[in-house]
Design an enzyme around this catalytic site. Structure first.
Site, short mmCIF file in Angstrom:
data_model
loop_
_atom_site.label_atom_id
_atom_site.label_comp_id
_atom_site.label_asym_id
_atom_site.label_seq_id
_atom_site.Cartn_x
_atom_site.Cartn_y
_atom_site.Cartn_z
N GLY A 128 0.92 -1.11 -0.03
CA GLY A 128 -0.01 0.02 0.12
C GLY A 128 0.95 1.27 -0.16
N CYS B 267 5.50 -6.05 2.01
CA CYS B 267 5.85 -4.50 1.76
C CYS B 267 4.98 -3.64 3.00
CB CYS B 267 5.30 -4.11 0.46
SG CYS B 267 6.27 -2.41 0.15
N TYR B 268 3.92 -2.90 2.48
CA TYR B 268 3.37 -2.09 3.61
C TYR B 268 2.92 -3.27 4.41
CZ TYR B 268 -0.34 0.46 5.89
OH TYR B 268 -1.15 0.79 6.79
N HIS C 91 8.64 -7.35 -3.05
CA HIS C 91 7.42 -8.15 -3.76
C HIS C 91 7.49 -9.39 -4.23
CE1 HIS C 91 4.96 -4.26 -3.25
NE2 HIS C 91 6.09 -3.70 -3.04
N GLU D 253 5.23 -11.11 -5.51
CA GLU D 253 4.29 -11.44 -6.76
C GLU D 253 4.83 -10.85 -7.93
OE1 GLU D 253 4.39 -9.14 -4.39
OE2 GLU D 253 3.13 -7.22 -4.79
N ASP E 178 -15.94 -12.25 -22.53
CA ASP E 178 -16.78 -12.74 -21.38
C ASP E 178 -18.24 -12.95 -21.35
OD1 ASP E 178 -14.52 -11.32 -20.16
OD2 ASP E 178 -15.20 -9.54 -19.74
N LYS F 244 -9.60 -12.25 -15.95
CA LYS F 244 -9.61 -12.51 -17.35
C LYS F 244 -9.01 -13.77 -17.93
CE LYS F 244 -11.07 -10.15 -21.14
NZ LYS F 244 -12.38 -9.55 -21.29
#
Ligand code: XMP
Length: 510
Positions: free
Chosen positions: A54, A81-82, A168, A170, A226, A366
């Site tokens: 964040g 992180c945050y 991070h 990710e 979609d 997606k």
């Protein structure tokens, strides 16, 4: 079902964290930090909790904090992180901020032996993006990694299963990020990883079949991925109970409307109504040149046409929508400007008689929607369809839209897509299409003077379409496309290549 809670503190990678977890076959849900109580977390039975990053500083009075009780539920917590700083702060450690301390980008990481770092070499590269750092770990914690600048790049309290990393894991720049995430999910949380879109789809079809038994469902099918996947799921669940209305506004790419009809009406045998509304749209667009006015005219005509068709069907039990998970997450943040369900069916609920809305894809990202589509047999062209704006070619013709201009653009665009499509898949831009400009210019063909339109070719490379680079395509591709377009498409005498990036330009011209 095994589930991970991604507690959202407003970081830019929140959705990415959830996707990375799901890539490991563990279902992850993103929930804003202030929308779930410790009791709800416990009751839901999450197998682990990830605190996201964040932009704030934990001492800032406006910074997002969850209750300390979240750390006391006995569920493993992994702060990123945050989230790492917040865990330290809540447990009475010290977080320090100093502008001259900031680390940003690829950074050398040194890790100690620890279950979180199983399979991670002592020295590797991680991605950092921070100013604050944990300068003193809380009681019961110890430091498990550091960088040259940051004395606590990771910390843990093994007894209470609380872990934090300043970097991070990710993002792909963190060399062993996936391994670290796997260590948390499987080593620390003890999850099995048995979630995948295949069993999700089977389960969802089962639930929808139960919920919608004997009911009629209406879906506006656009041919986009979609609504197409939603149609196939619902068809498997309720069969002929589903009616798909496909409004053909005449602004689709060349042959696309026929392909959609062929696929859903014939191949899949859906209850498929194609409404040929080309004339209605053309007449609504007559004389309209302002881009926003065009979008409005197209949107409003769409609603009117859909409404008329729906009225013919009569009362329906459920109106289906192709809302996907990022839309749900965004709407949870209260930012109505980006809620897709609103712009998908703007105004419809007021005029069509139905009891409820069903959103069969509201749990999927997606890429998961695409994988589900592929599993359900959706043709490759539809699964991997490039993004295509709702108003279709209407926003790719500058100036007034006429039947003749639509024909020119469809032909030029088909040639452009065919030529770029010959490139190997990994060399292809993320989106490429043609635009018919309102500019005419003098040309010469044989011995005669021509005064034809100018086509602009567009090709962009991007990760998220929020920003985009124009693609450096080989000259030969441009040359072939230009030659073919001016030769094969009557009325076009000039071709230009759009070398604008976003920002300052946008991907579409209007
Ligand atoms: P822009 O032009 O905003 O486009 O840079 C970014 C991406 O969004 C697509 N786009 C739309 N998609 N309805 C949609 O569903 C729209 O009205 C619309 N306008 C733009 C565009 O094709 C690009 O991929």
């Amino acid at each position: 079902m095994e589930k991970i809670l991604v507690l959202d503190f407003g970081g830019q990678y929140d959705q990415l964290i959830a996707r990375r977890v799901r890539e490991q076959n563990v279902y992850a849900e993103v929930v804003p930090y202030d929308r779930i109580t410790p009791e709800e977390i416990r009751k839901t039975g999450y197998g682990g909790i990830i605190f996201t990053g964040g932009p704030n500083s934990v001492y800032d009075p406006a910074s997002p904090h969850c209750s300390e009780q979240v750390l006391e539920l006995g569920i493993p917590v992994f702060g990123i992180c945050y989230g790492h700083q917040l865990a330290a702060y809540l447990k009475k450690g010290t977080v320090t901020g100093a502008e001259d301390f900031s680390e940003y980008g690829k950074t050398q990481l040194y890790v100690a032996e620890h279950p979180l770092f199983f399979g991670v070499p002592e020295k590797s590269v991680c991605w950092m993006s921070h100013t604050d750092y944990v300068s003193e770990v809380p009681g019961g914690f110890h430091v498990t990694a550091y960088t040259d600048k940051c004395p606590c790049a990771a910390m843990c309290d093994d007894t209470h299963r609380i872990y934090g990393v300043q970097f991070h894991p990710e993002v792909t720049h963190t060399q062993y990020g996936t391994q670290i995430l796997r260590n948390f999910l499987f080593g620390i949380c003890g999850l099995k990883g048995d979630w995948d879109v295949g069993n999700w789809a089977e389960q969802t079809i089962g639930c929808l079949a139960e919920e919608l038994k004997g009911q009629s469902v209406l879906l506006a099918l656009s041919g986009g991925v979609d609504s197409s996947v939603a149609a196939l799921l619902l068809h498997r669940a309720v069969g002929d109970g589903l009616t798909c209305v496909f409004v053909d506004h005449g602004l689709l790419r060349k042959n696309e409307a026929d392909f959609v009809e062929e696929t859903f009406g014939k191949t899949f045998g859906l209850n498929f109504i194609r409404v040929d509304a080309k004339e209605r749209f053309l007449s609504a667009l007559r004389g309209v040149t302002d881009p926003e006015a065009k979008r409005r005219a197209i949107g409003e005509t769409f609603i009117r046409v859909f409404e008329e068709e729906a009225r013919k069907i009569g009362h329906v039990h459920a109106l289906a929508q192709g809302t996907i998970y990022p839309d749900v997450i965004e709407s949870g943040k209260g930012d109505s400007a980006v809620i897709k369900s609103h712009h998908n069916v703007g105004g419809l609920p007021d005029v069509i008689s139905f009891d409820r809305i069903v959103e069969p894809l509201r749990d999927l990202f997606k890429d998961e929607v695409r994988r589900t589509g592929a599993l359900l047999g959706l043709p490759h062209e539809l699964v991997w369809r490039q993004p295509f704006p709702g108003p279709g070619l209407g926003v790719r013709i500058t100036g007034e839209i006429t039947e003749e201009k639509i024909r020119m653009l469809q032909d030029a665009d088909a040639i452009w897509r065919e030529e770029v499509g010959k490139l190997d898949e990994e060399k292809r831009p993320d989106q490429y299409f043609a635009v018919l400009t309102d500019t005419r210019s003098v040309g010469v063909m044989g011995d005669a003077r021509t005064y034809g339109y100018t086509v602009a070719l567009r090709a962009v490379s991007t990760d998220d379409f929020m920003t985009a680079e124009w693609t450096r395509l080989p000259y030969e591709v441009l040359e072939r496309a230009s030659g073919r377009i001016t030769n094969e498409v009557k009325g076009i005498s000039r071709v230009v290549y759009d070398i604008s990036s976003k920002p300052p330009a946008t991907v579409e011209w209007e």
